[in-house]
Design a protein around this motif. Structure first.
Motif: not given
Length: 293
Positions: A62-63, A77-78, A250, A253
């Motif tokens: 993730p991220l 993405d997250y 998102g 974040y």
């Protein structure tokens, strides 16, 4: 018959569409906007076949930032889903909602504006009171209520946006019909027994289309922003990827992973910019003074 006696042949008049294109292509900004829309549309349609990655599939950590792994060129993405796949697939849903909502808006607006502007009197009063009722309602709030009452599918979202966006088009169509119905060729058609339906749809409407086409073009951009806003608030189909859904998922974040929100936001910005530039170009193209010049 000698050459001197040959009758002078009048040049055929240029078709209005050719005249409009002649003016449109002289506008660099309009051509740039058209190119933007063509590229975005082609990528959204053909891209999934070339880059066959499920936007809901977890492909990496993730991220992950862009350009850190070839598995996800524009990062993740997250949840670890591919941002590039989401941008490509999401364009389909966003453009589909925008085009469908614009079509609904223009259809309702032209229908109400045509009858209101042509018949006037009590018909005009009734339709204008209905238009004013919808015009004073908060569009986004009303759309949220409609989407909440029904399933948040793409069809419901497009219908909701179209239902809350038609009053401006109706007023524009009404003004055009009121202006054209008093012209000589309409009066001549009425005097020879042409029916009202024929005068409305076959005589007046084709001559009122120019500003309505420009309005419809700009409505696409408004509908895209509406869809993004509803998706940002979580009022979209979670099983269909869209740019607004990517931004909404998102948003918390954004300080740690700017690409999660920025990249789909840039796509929305570029699409709306392209629609706006094309709308400005069409506005110039349908301007009789610029065509004659």
């Amino acid at each position: 018959m000698t050459i001197a006696e040959t009758p002078h042949m009048e040049p055929r008049p240029e078709h209005p569409a050719a005249q409009a294109w002649r003016v449109f292509r002289t506008r660099p900004a309009a051509l740039f906007g058209l190119l933007l829309l063509v590229v975005i549309g082609v990528v959204s349609i053909i891209g999934p076949s070339v880059y066959a990655v499920d936007p809901f599939e977890i492909v990496w950590a993730p991220l992950t930032a862009p350009f850190q792994t070839p598995t996800a060129p524009l990062g993740t993405d997250y949840l670890g889903r591919d941002i590039l796949a989401g941008l490509i697939i999401g364009g389909r849903a966003t453009l589909l909602v925008g085009l469908t909502a614009a079509l609904i808006t223009v259809s309702i607006g032209i229908f109400i504006g045509a009858f209101s502007g042509y018949y006037q009197g009590w018909v005009d009063d009734v339709f204008m009171r209905i238009t004013e009722f919808f015009q004073v309602l908060p569009p986004l709030l009303f759309a949220m209520v409609l989407v909440t009452l029904f399933s948040p599918s793409l069809v419901v979202i497009a219908l909701s946006i179209g239902i809350v966006s038609w009053p401006a088009t109706a007023r524009l169509a009404r003004a055009e019909f009121m202006r054209i119905r008093g012209l000589e060729y309409v009066s001549a058609g009425r005097s020879i027994g042409a029916r009202n339906g024929r005068l409305i749809w076959r005589v007046i409407l084709p001559n009122a289309l120019a500003p309505l086409i420009v309005s419809a073009t700009l409505t696409i951009g408004i509908a895209i922003l509406f869809e993004a806003g509803l998706s940002f608030l979580g009022l979209s189909d979670p099983n269909v990827m869209s740019w607004g859904l990517m931004i909404g998922g998102g948003r918390q974040y954004i300080l740690d992973a700017w690409w999660v929100v920025t990249l789909p936001g840039v796509m929305i910005f570029m699409t709306v910019l392209g629609v706006s530039l094309v709308g400005d170009g069409l506005n110039d193209a349908f301007n009789p003074k610029l065509r004659d010049r």
